[in-house]
Design a protein around this motif. Structure first.
Motif, PDB file in Angstrom:
ATOM      1  N   LEU A 196      -5.229   4.531   4.805  1.00  0.00           N
ATOM      2  CA  LEU A 196      -6.176   3.407   4.929  1.00  0.00           C
ATOM      3  C   LEU A 196      -5.754   2.265   4.003  1.00  0.00           C
ATOM      4  N   PRO A 197      -4.621   1.621   4.278  1.00  0.00           N
ATOM      5  CA  PRO A 197      -4.091   0.653   3.316  1.00  0.00           C
ATOM      6  C   PRO A 197      -4.994  -0.550   3.066  1.00  0.00           C
TER       7      PRO A 197
ATOM      8  N   GLY B 246       0.807   3.977  -2.849  1.00  0.00           N
ATOM      9  CA  GLY B 246       0.454   5.342  -2.442  1.00  0.00           C
ATOM     10  C   GLY B 246       1.518   6.349  -2.836  1.00  0.00           C
TER      11      GLY B 246
ATOM     12  N   ALA C 204       0.829  -1.212   0.000  1.00  0.00           N
ATOM     13  CA  ALA C 204       0.000   0.000   0.000  1.00  0.00           C
ATOM     14  C   ALA C 204       0.860   1.257   0.000  1.00  0.00           C
TER      15      ALA C 204
ATOM     16  N   TRP D 113       1.445   6.913  -6.575  1.00  0.00           N
ATOM     17  CA  TRP D 113       0.344   7.781  -6.988  1.00  0.00           C
ATOM     18  C   TRP D 113       0.620   9.232  -6.635  1.00  0.00           C
TER      19      TRP D 113
ATOM     20  N   VAL E 166     -10.620  -2.226  -2.062  1.00  0.00           N
ATOM     21  CA  VAL E 166     -11.321  -1.577  -3.176  1.00  0.00           C
ATOM     22  C   VAL E 166     -10.602  -1.900  -4.494  1.00  0.00           C
ATOM     23  N   LEU E 167      -9.274  -1.841  -4.483  1.00  0.00           N
ATOM     24  CA  LEU E 167      -8.515  -2.195  -5.693  1.00  0.00           C
ATOM     25  C   LEU E 167      -8.753  -3.651  -6.089  1.00  0.00           C
TER      26      LEU E 167
ATOM     27  N   VAL F 151      -4.791   8.544   0.681  1.00  0.00           N
ATOM     28  CA  VAL F 151      -5.775   7.594   1.217  1.00  0.00           C
ATOM     29  C   VAL F 151      -5.170   6.194   1.253  1.00  0.00           C
ATOM     30  N   MET F 152      -4.427   5.814   0.232  1.00  0.00           N
ATOM     31  CA  MET F 152      -3.808   4.489   0.193  1.00  0.00           C
ATOM     32  C   MET F 152      -2.858   4.303   1.371  1.00  0.00           C
TER      33      MET F 152
ATOM     34  N   ALA G  15      -5.632  10.065  -3.783  1.00  0.00           N
ATOM     35  CA  ALA G  15      -5.672   8.592  -3.760  1.00  0.00           C
ATOM     36  C   ALA G  15      -4.418   8.024  -3.095  1.00  0.00           C
TER      37      ALA G  15
ATOM     38  N   SER H  82      -8.199   0.497   1.121  1.00  0.00           N
ATOM     39  CA  SER H  82      -7.846   0.907  -0.241  1.00  0.00           C
ATOM     40  C   SER H  82      -7.490  -0.292  -1.100  1.00  0.00           C
TER      41      SER H  82
END
Length: 193
Positions: A154-155, A111, A107, A114, A161-162, A150-151, A147, A158
């Motif tokens: 909240l690993p 992160g 994560a 990104w 969701v991925l 957030v990654m 993003a 996130s």
């Protein structure tokens, strides 16, 4: 033009059957893996994180090898490669034997990537050096930075969701592949004797 037409033009008639079989098998595997990722995102994330840890180990070993083998590089660069290699190798070993750390490390890497991409997009918008419209670069940059943050914060959520999005995409692409298989080639008719 459909995929079937493209395959038919690029493969000899003798290979169409093998291409169809390979596409059917990979599509079925893709659908199964996609469903697994949707239903069980947690274990899916752990498997991906363990594979990520293994890739870190391999990358670390490669960097250490480079530090010793790249005699054309300066001593400082070689030392830096060696230190980075050891750090990456140790991170991979820790992540491999601690799946929780592997998930967190995955994560963080995503992160940070990104965030860097978002900053690069924003820089491209400010300097007008991008090949996309400025508004798009600004929007893309802001979304990427958010993003990434957030990654990192909240690993597990996130990554789940991925996994869901990836599973849905894998199922959809596998079904699309099944719907666009190359047409079977009919065997030529035997001449009448």
């Amino acid at each position: 033009m459909t995929f079937a037409t493209a395959y038919t033009k690029h493969f000899p008639d003798e290979l169409i059957g093998a291409v169809r079989t390979a596409l059917i098998i990979t599509s079925i595997v893709g659908i199964v893996l996609g469903i697994v990722a949707i239903i069980w995102p947690g274990p899916t994330i752990v498997v991906v994180a363990i594979l990520f840890a293994i890739s870190l180990i391999i990358a670390g070993i490669f960097r250490i090898y480079q530090a010793f083998a790249a005699s054309f590089l300066s001593t400082g660069v070689r030392a830096l490669l060696g230190v980075v290699g050891v750090i990456v190798l140790l991170a991979g070993i820790i992540a491999l034997f601690s799946p929780g750390d592997a998930v967190w490390l995955l994560a963080v890497f995503i992160g940070i990537g990104w965030i860097f991409q978002g900053v690069a997009d924003l820089y491209g918008a400010v300097t007008k050096s991008g090949h996309s419209p400025t508004w798009f670069l600004i929007l893309s940059g802001i979304i990427s930075v958010i993003a990434g943050i957030v990654m990192i914060i909240l690993p597990v959520f996130s990554l789940q969701v991925l996994a869901w999005v990836g599973g849905i995409m894998l199922v959809a692409l596998s079904i699309a592949t099944l719907l666009t298989l190359p047409k079977k080639v009919e065997a030529p008719a035997e001449p009448a004797v």
